[in-house]
Design an enzyme around this catalytic site. Structure first.
Site, PDB file in Angstrom:
ATOM      1  N   GLY A  93      28.461  47.929  22.306  1.00  0.00           N
ATOM      2  CA  GLY A  93      28.213  47.074  23.466  1.00  0.00           C
ATOM      3  C   GLY A  93      29.443  46.880  24.345  1.00  0.00           C
ATOM      4  O   GLY A  93      30.554  47.294  23.988  1.00  0.00           O
ATOM      5  N   HIS A  94      29.251  46.203  25.450  1.00  0.00           N
ATOM      6  CA  HIS A  94      30.354  46.009  26.399  1.00  0.00           C
ATOM      7  C   HIS A  94      31.424  45.086  25.829  1.00  0.00           C
ATOM      8  O   HIS A  94      31.137  44.162  25.102  1.00  0.00           O
ATOM      9  CB  HIS A  94      29.875  45.515  27.763  1.00  0.00           C
ATOM     10  CG  HIS A  94      28.989  44.332  27.783  1.00  0.00           C
ATOM     11  ND1 HIS A  94      28.620  43.726  28.950  1.00  0.00           N
ATOM     12  CD2 HIS A  94      28.368  43.651  26.808  1.00  0.00           C
ATOM     13  CE1 HIS A  94      27.823  42.724  28.688  1.00  0.00           C
ATOM     14  NE2 HIS A  94      27.657  42.652  27.400  1.00  0.00           N
ATOM     15  N   ASN A  95      32.662  45.388  26.189  1.00  0.00           N
ATOM     16  CA  ASN A  95      33.825  44.589  25.791  1.00  0.00           C
ATOM     17  C   ASN A  95      34.120  44.601  24.296  1.00  0.00           C
ATOM     18  O   ASN A  95      34.940  43.816  23.815  1.00  0.00           O
ATOM     19  CB  ASN A  95      33.679  43.129  26.282  1.00  0.00           C
ATOM     20  CG  ASN A  95      33.774  43.038  27.786  1.00  0.00           C
ATOM     21  OD1 ASN A  95      32.785  43.239  28.495  1.00  0.00           O
ATOM     22  ND2 ASN A  95      34.962  42.791  28.286  1.00  0.00           N
ATOM     23  N   GLN A 144      28.880  45.163  36.014  1.00  0.00           N
ATOM     24  CA  GLN A 144      29.718  45.605  34.900  1.00  0.00           C
ATOM     25  C   GLN A 144      30.867  46.390  35.528  1.00  0.00           C
ATOM     26  O   GLN A 144      30.755  47.586  35.791  1.00  0.00           O
ATOM     27  CB  GLN A 144      28.891  46.446  33.927  1.00  0.00           C
ATOM     28  CG  GLN A 144      27.662  45.700  33.390  1.00  0.00           C
ATOM     29  CD  GLN A 144      28.007  44.538  32.462  1.00  0.00           C
ATOM     30  OE1 GLN A 144      28.824  44.680  31.559  1.00  0.00           O
ATOM     31  NE2 GLN A 144      27.406  43.369  32.696  1.00  0.00           N
TER      32      GLN A 144
END
Lengths: 342, 342, 342
Positions: free
Chosen positions: B242-244, B201
């Site tokens: 969450g990511h992005n 990540q």
């Protein structure tokens, strides 16, 4: 470590049935137990395991007496008032407690005018603000933050990395698990010219005697006045309690429940896991809310609710049963239509 | 502490109706107020309490004017543009703020090449990594971790025990409550030969001006590029981002909501409590998602949704109403079947 | 930083289709990419973006080969076994890693009789209790607490502000994200004379090799014996794992899921976000639980479940479809009634 069964029975004020003259070397769950272990049964449905367990002795409750067919048993039973509690007493003998923190560690950071009672322990890297009071026997673990003018009474356990903001009031024998946050700002904004402006959160959080608060649970400070948790209430992990919520005595709140702002919860209420309670409503005394209930309206005392929106449990069960039978209903409806059209 | 009512009215730019020449000694909610207190009413439905409150004065909004039958009143009213905000201004007078942390505590741990603006405060046991920049007026409380190469701009409040991982970018006037985690790894794995392998990540988290982030909320760093929270967005406690994920401006996200990876949320969206949003979808501007919605598909702008799977709110209400009436439908269906079989 | 496309292809063991002799200057997502960037596509549904992307090169997987109409392409493709993993390898080149913490910081607080392996790093304000063991290569970030007699094996990453209570056992290559709490007391009480009495939580938590645990996740210690997380299992943020839960190998647990006490979860299980699992039940190997499932009964292996109460996924889908069509059914039923009454 080994103990005579008779000694253990005496400790828990229990009566032995079966062989008395045996020696116990360990404790274990009823399924995992092996020869030499003492185990226990709490729930009736596990009583059949008495026939298959390898334990040498099993603690049961007096209330189980008529349900046990002991003729089969090759093991010793100990009858106690509460088998689960009795087992815990014995377990404590076999799993000796680790030494508790003592004294104020030189790497703890203590503010000005902090009043500390007898036998208080503060571990390294705990930070205590000005004008804080800490009662006798309380233990503050590492990484705990206690904001200015907060009071923590006697014999509390504040586990590592708990954050307690300013002016919080905590009673006696309160246990707060790691990562919990007490007194963060309530979530309050008003809209002006298209943006959200913060409403100052000037109130406090008050936690009464004998409360336990789970790991990473969050309890927001009131907008003004106080958010309050009643005596003897037990809160599990990752629970959210909004600003100005008032919770009664001896309430149980299971993990991942969220209670929105200004909710009133009565005494002896049980709120199961992942429940949501909408803001500004009341939950009466002795209410039981089933897991995942979404409570949108006030609930009168002595009611069991479930579902979303939450309803009296029996009514919700009836509806859920209908929902399960829907595919069949649709089919039968089609058949009926055909019949009539003929 | 006491204040003339006329002084308070002036402070909030309000007009007094009723007795002007009284003295206010405290503040309280409309139900708890006693003689000498000033209180306020924000929501119309509480207006009837004007007849029963013991408060000496109550702040209401101009918009309430036609709804109040003041002939009954023995109390003074103050009309203000926004009664809730006006009350907060007065409350701040009666609850004096505690002193803010000042300066860099000797037990704070500051890395190499850290650039610190004017009037920055860093409390004891905060740990700041190498090459971090902190803008003027920002306060870093105890136990905060700020990873390498992160930037925090001016006038931010970073409350105790917040973890901010490396390379995070935070704007001005951002408030992050205790225990929040910014920039933890996104949850990304791929399967190879029966096990899960970690996908690095490598991206960052960017938090724009005037954002507020609740206690124990978690915002994951992007796989690459960035997870982004838009200007003026307010996030409650125990929320998962969450990511992005890219969130627009002036969004409200209430407690225990989870937004899965790569979701796009527009501006002025309101997401109530315990909502779940599936990965890789878009939520348009001005969308309102009711509490506990489970959003599985993209939602066009200006839509209100509820339910799981989330649908336009009116449609969901229709379905929910049908579900409530199912026991009756089943019964009527049975009767109809009998009738026909005859 | 720039790299020849041929070099990158070699690194990921990929084959180039289209122009080989180009230079790559950066990495980006397929939508954000600009000239000079390399990007990737993992999911078939994004393949049409190959026509519109501004990327100079795109990594795809061998399995995409027949689905790509390359005649249109003005870009270079690289075929790799797993495009997503291949992209990560390249991304790591363009986003250089920051230096890892090294050595034991003088402001770390280390207890008595702590055994530390080679190349262990402990950051400032981490606090490590007596008789702890830390294996070679493990990194302990700031604000971490590790209780007495805990063991952490080799090459673990314990991120800032994690709390690990006493006697916890952690394997090799375990990653624990910020704010996670391992070994807090299980939520266990018995009632006596109208109040809730604490049941001692004497067991431990055991975390096996290659487990990853998300930010602010909580894992309670067992009442006795152990709560256990199997090798290779990956747990997302804000998850609750109750006492005595036993989780198998290579399990995936997505954010905000809660697993109540004494649940057994098999190997290779996937539990999506916001799931709840009731206490004392078993989830078989290879089970897939859809997001927001509420699992109330044991689930046999190789089953997909969804809904609340959770049922086999196909059955739940059928019921959900019926629920959507309820308003129509009610209307048709009314019409049928009228027809018959005539």
């Amino acid at each position: 470590m080994q103990k005579k069964l008779t000694e253990l029975a005496k400790l828990i004020n229990g009566e032995i049935e079966g062989a008395r003259d045996i020696v116990i070397k360990g404790i274990a769950g009823i399924k995992e137990a092996k020869k030499g272990d003492v185990s226990f049964i709490e729930n009736d449905r596990y009583l059949p395991l008495l026939d298959s367990t390898s334990a040498s002795a099993v603690i049961v409750s007096h209330k189980h007496k008529n349900k046990i067919d002991f003729s089969k048993g090759a093991i010793s039973l100990i009858y106690a008032e509460n088998s689960s509690f009795a087992f815990s007493q014995i377990a404590s003998l076999f799993i000796p407690e680790l030494p508790k923190p003592q004294g104020i560690h030189p790497a703890a950071v203590i503010g000005k005018n902090v009043a500390v009672g007898k036998n208080v322990a503060v571990q390294a890297c705990a930070v205590i603000g000005d004008n804080v009071q800490i009662g006798a026997g309380t233990i503050i673990y590492s990484g705990v933050y206690i904001g200015q003018e907060s009071c923590i009474d006697e014999d509390c356990l504040i586990y590592p990395n708990v954050s307690i903001r300013e002016r919080t009031r905590i009673g006696c024998r309160v246990i707060i698990h790691s990562g919990a946050v007490i007194g963060s700002d309530g979530f309050g904004f008003f809209s002006a010219r298209g943006s959200h402006r913060k409403i100052s959160q000037l109130g406090i959080v008050e936690i009464n005697d004998d409360v336990e608060i789970g790991a990473n649970t969050t309890i927001d400070r009131a907008r003004f006045n106080k958010t309050s948790i009643g005596k003897g209430t037990k809160i599990d992990n990752l629970v959210q309690i909004g600003h100005n919520v008032v919770i009664g005595k001896n309430v149980i709140i299971v993990a991942q429940t969220a209670i929105a702002g200004s909710v009133q919860v009565g005494d002896n209420v049980t709120i199961a896991g992942q429940v949501g309670i909408a803001g500004h409503i009341s939950i009466g005394d002795n209410v039981v809310a089933a897991a995942r209930s979404g409570i949108t309206k006030s609930v009168p005392e002595n009611t069991s609710v479930s579902g979303f929106p939450a309803k009296p449990h029996k009514h919700e069960m009836k509806i859920k049963a209908c929902v399960q039978r829907l595919p069949k209903l649709f089919q039968k409806f089609k058949e009926l239509e055909k019949k009539i059209e003929k």
